[in-house]
Design a protein around this motif. Structure first.
Motif, PDB file in Angstrom:
ATOM      1  N   GLY A  98     -17.693  51.004  -4.791  1.00 10.26           N
ATOM      2  CA  GLY A  98     -18.837  52.417  -4.473  1.00 10.26           C
ATOM      3  C   GLY A  98     -19.255  52.176  -3.006  1.00 10.26           C
ATOM      4  N   PHE A  99     -20.030  53.233  -2.853  1.00 14.35           N
ATOM      5  CA  PHE A  99     -20.822  53.269  -1.519  1.00 14.35           C
ATOM      6  C   PHE A  99     -21.616  52.141  -1.125  1.00 14.35           C
ATOM      7  N   ASN A 106      -4.049  57.730  -7.120  1.00  7.71           N
ATOM      8  CA  ASN A 106      -4.466  58.543  -8.216  1.00  7.71           C
ATOM      9  C   ASN A 106      -3.122  59.457  -8.556  1.00  7.71           C
ATOM     10  N   VAL A 107      -2.831  59.896  -9.909  1.00  4.29           N
ATOM     11  CA  VAL A 107      -1.830  60.538 -10.355  1.00  4.29           C
ATOM     12  C   VAL A 107      -2.041  61.638 -10.924  1.00  4.29           C
ATOM     13  N   LEU A 137      -7.639  57.674  -1.230  1.00  7.07           N
ATOM     14  CA  LEU A 137      -8.430  59.081  -1.510  1.00  7.07           C
ATOM     15  C   LEU A 137      -8.000  59.873  -0.565  1.00  7.07           C
ATOM     16  N   GLU A 149     -23.817  52.317  -6.141  1.00  3.67           N
ATOM     17  CA  GLU A 149     -24.663  52.752  -4.982  1.00  3.67           C
ATOM     18  C   GLU A 149     -25.881  51.751  -4.836  1.00  3.67           C
ATOM     19  N   GLY A 183     -18.440  53.811  -8.252  1.00  5.41           N
ATOM     20  CA  GLY A 183     -19.682  54.822  -7.839  1.00  5.41           C
ATOM     21  C   GLY A 183     -20.791  53.882  -7.774  1.00  5.41           C
TER      22      GLY A 183
HETATM   23  P1  C2E Z   1     -11.501  59.436  -8.434  1.00  2.53           P
HETATM   24  O1  C2E Z   1     -10.062  58.945  -8.571  1.00  2.53           O
HETATM   25  O2  C2E Z   1     -12.329  59.206  -9.655  1.00  2.53           O
HETATM   26  O3  C2E Z   1     -12.162  58.830  -7.390  1.00  2.53           O
HETATM   27  C1  C2E Z   1     -13.405  58.510  -7.053  1.00  2.53           C
HETATM   28  C2  C2E Z   1     -14.403  59.440  -6.379  1.00  2.53           C
HETATM   29  O4  C2E Z   1     -15.631  58.936  -6.431  1.00  2.53           O
HETATM   30  C3  C2E Z   1     -14.079  59.561  -4.840  1.00  2.53           C
HETATM   31  O5  C2E Z   1     -14.269  60.914  -4.549  1.00  2.53           O
HETATM   32  C4  C2E Z   1     -14.863  58.878  -4.103  1.00  2.53           C
HETATM   33  O6  C2E Z   1     -15.043  59.069  -2.669  1.00  2.53           O
HETATM   34  C5  C2E Z   1     -16.105  58.834  -4.765  1.00  2.53           C
HETATM   35  N1  C2E Z   1     -17.086  57.533  -4.747  1.00  2.53           N
HETATM   36  C6  C2E Z   1     -16.618  56.331  -4.696  1.00  2.53           C
HETATM   37  N2  C2E Z   1     -17.630  55.758  -4.495  1.00  2.53           N
HETATM   38  C7  C2E Z   1     -18.911  56.274  -4.680  1.00  2.53           C
HETATM   39  C8  C2E Z   1     -20.313  56.227  -4.777  1.00  2.53           C
HETATM   40  O7  C2E Z   1     -20.789  54.998  -4.718  1.00  2.53           O
HETATM   41  N3  C2E Z   1     -21.075  57.248  -5.181  1.00  2.53           N
HETATM   42  C9  C2E Z   1     -20.415  58.767  -5.309  1.00  2.53           C
HETATM   43  N4  C2E Z   1     -21.419  59.446  -5.586  1.00  2.53           N
HETATM   44  N5  C2E Z   1     -19.120  58.560  -5.279  1.00  2.53           N
HETATM   45  C10 C2E Z   1     -18.390  57.811  -5.010  1.00  2.53           C
HETATM   46  P2  C2E Z   1     -13.309  61.908  -3.865  1.00  2.53           P
HETATM   47  O8  C2E Z   1     -12.509  60.961  -2.628  1.00  2.53           O
HETATM   48  O9  C2E Z   1     -13.820  63.245  -3.359  1.00  2.53           O
HETATM   49  O10 C2E Z   1     -12.287  62.457  -4.784  1.00  2.53           O
HETATM   50  C11 C2E Z   1     -12.388  63.134  -5.885  1.00  2.53           C
HETATM   51  C12 C2E Z   1     -11.085  62.956  -7.007  1.00  2.53           C
HETATM   52  O11 C2E Z   1     -10.007  63.645  -6.312  1.00  2.53           O
HETATM   53  C13 C2E Z   1     -10.726  61.699  -7.251  1.00  2.53           C
HETATM   54  O12 C2E Z   1     -11.477  61.325  -8.369  1.00  2.53           O
HETATM   55  C14 C2E Z   1      -9.401  61.920  -7.860  1.00  2.53           C
HETATM   56  O13 C2E Z   1      -9.500  62.372  -9.188  1.00  2.53           O
HETATM   57  C15 C2E Z   1      -8.887  63.245  -6.867  1.00  2.53           C
HETATM   58  N6  C2E Z   1      -8.243  62.752  -5.737  1.00  2.53           N
HETATM   59  C16 C2E Z   1      -8.236  62.218  -4.616  1.00  2.53           C
HETATM   60  N7  C2E Z   1      -7.356  61.790  -3.776  1.00  2.53           N
HETATM   61  C17 C2E Z   1      -6.200  61.907  -4.648  1.00  2.53           C
HETATM   62  C18 C2E Z   1      -4.779  62.014  -4.742  1.00  2.53           C
HETATM   63  O14 C2E Z   1      -4.113  61.466  -3.826  1.00  2.53           O
HETATM   64  N8  C2E Z   1      -3.866  62.422  -5.767  1.00  2.53           N
HETATM   65  C19 C2E Z   1      -4.632  62.942  -6.979  1.00  2.53           C
HETATM   66  N9  C2E Z   1      -3.855  63.341  -7.942  1.00  2.53           N
HETATM   67  N10 C2E Z   1      -6.005  62.931  -6.911  1.00  2.53           N
HETATM   68  C20 C2E Z   1      -6.606  62.503  -5.774  1.00  2.53           C
END
Ligand code: C2E
Ligand code: MG
Ligand code: MG
Ligand code: MG
Length: 281
Positions: A256-257, A118-119, A61, A238, A236
């Motif tokens: 998840g967290f 992620n793509v 991420l 938690e 996710g």
């Molecule tokens: P995603 O791929 O669905 O990633 C999961 C998101 O949920 C991540 O947010 C993660 O930090 C968060 N998450 C994980 N566990 C929990 C939990 O228990 N509770 C809650 N509330 N959230 C949790 P993050 O890191 O802010 O990333 C958001 C989105 O940004 C990702 O959703 C993904 O779509 C995009 N993203 C992040 N890194 C990349 C990347 O390298 N390339 C691309 N294309 N997109 C990225």
């Protein structure tokens, strides 16, 4: 009358739009600079096997530590990177970093994890995205099966023909595929039959409302995955009660967290080599 109202509306909206556009232009310039200076970095969030409690993989991420604004959320900068095309270079870099970090953890004695990257739709449209994927694997020396690409339903539906061709090529190379945020997009269930994927990720939205509200959809997604011979991971997670429900329902993996936050590479290695998490024992 209508015409003058329209004009008034236009006048009222112009300053706002300009402000949004300005902010976006600034974000774009800063993002461009951050990419050049390699100021962005991937964090890694662990994924666990629900039955054994073992760490089985990580999701990469992106994080952007901004000098003035703290960590800028990927939800904010990924769309900018997509619109400007910067995601192509950034995505290529994340792939290489993720593969290199996983190979380094191997050498340091971590268990054999997979890494999910992620793509974006924009990357899929690049004529040689598959070449980028293979180059990242080759540079790191990783077996293709250690890498997993996360695709969203909207990405797949954006150009189904192109996406299916890409998926077959990637699978033929031995790389794994999963559908991210499953159940929140616009894909038709009929497509699941023709998508050569390995895994579904139950969206956080359904996990969050477990065990009371989300269980109907979570049960259905797990059954769907079973029927198609796919693995299923819940994102996710938690709370302990969510995890308990998922384990009882036969979910394969959890993220998840509760189980582990996204963390820098060095910290992930320490976690991967430490005794397993209490929530799953
Ligand atoms: P995603 O791929 O669905 O990633 C999961 C998101 O949920 C991540 O947010 C993660 O930090 C968060 N998450 C994980 N566990 C929990 C939990 O228990 N509770 C809650 N509330 N959230 C949790 P993050 O890191 O802010 O990333 C958001 C989105 O940004 C990702 O959703 C993904 O779509 C995009 N993203 C992040 N890194 C990349 C990347 O390298 N390339 C691309 N294309 N997109 C990225
Ligand atoms: Mg993801
Ligand atoms: Mg997701
Ligand atoms: Mg998402």
């Amino acid at each position: 009358r209508a015409k003058s109202a329209g004009r008034n509306r236009l006048v009222a909206f112009v300053p706002e739009m300009t402000l949004a556009a300005q902010r976006r232009a600034q974000l774009e310039a800063e993002l461009r600079r951050a990419i050049e200076q390699e100021a962005l970095l991937p964090y890694y969030q662990p994924q666990f096997d629900c039955r054994t409690g073992a760490m089985v993989g990580v999701e990469a991420l992106l994080r952007w530590p901004h000098p003035e604004r703290g960590f800028v959320s990927p939800a904010e900068f990924i769309p900018v990177a997509e619109d400007t095309g910067l995601i192509v270079e950034l995505g290529r870099w994340v792939l290489r970093r993720a593969c290199a970090d996983l190979a380094a953890w191997d050498r340091a004695g971590a268990p054999p994890l997979t890494v999910a990257v992620n793509v974006s739709a924009r990357q899929l449209k690049e004529p040689d995205f598959l070449g980028d994927v293979l180059a990242a694997l080759h540079a790191s020396g990783l077996a293709p099966g250690r890498l997993e690409l996360e695709l969203t339903e909207s990405l797949l539906m954006d150009d189904v023909e192109c996406a299916v061709a890409f998926m077959h090529a990637v699978r033929a190379a031995g790389v794994r595929l999963s559908i991210d945020d499953f159940g929140t997009g616009y894909s038709s269930l009929a497509y699941l039959q023709s998508f050569p994927i390995n895994q579904l990720k139950v969206d956080r939205k359904f996990v969050q409302s477990l065990p009371v509200a989300g269980h109907t959809i979570a049960t259905a997604v797990i059954a769907l995955a079973r029927g198609f011979g796919l693995a299923v991971v819940a994102e996710g997670v938690e709370r302990q009660e969510q995890l308990d429900w998922l384990r009882a329902a036969g979910c394969d993996h959890a993220q998840g967290f509760l189980l582990g936050m996204p963390m820098p590479a060095a910290q992930l290695l320490a976690t991967a080599t430490a005794p397993r998490t209490a929530a799953l024992t």
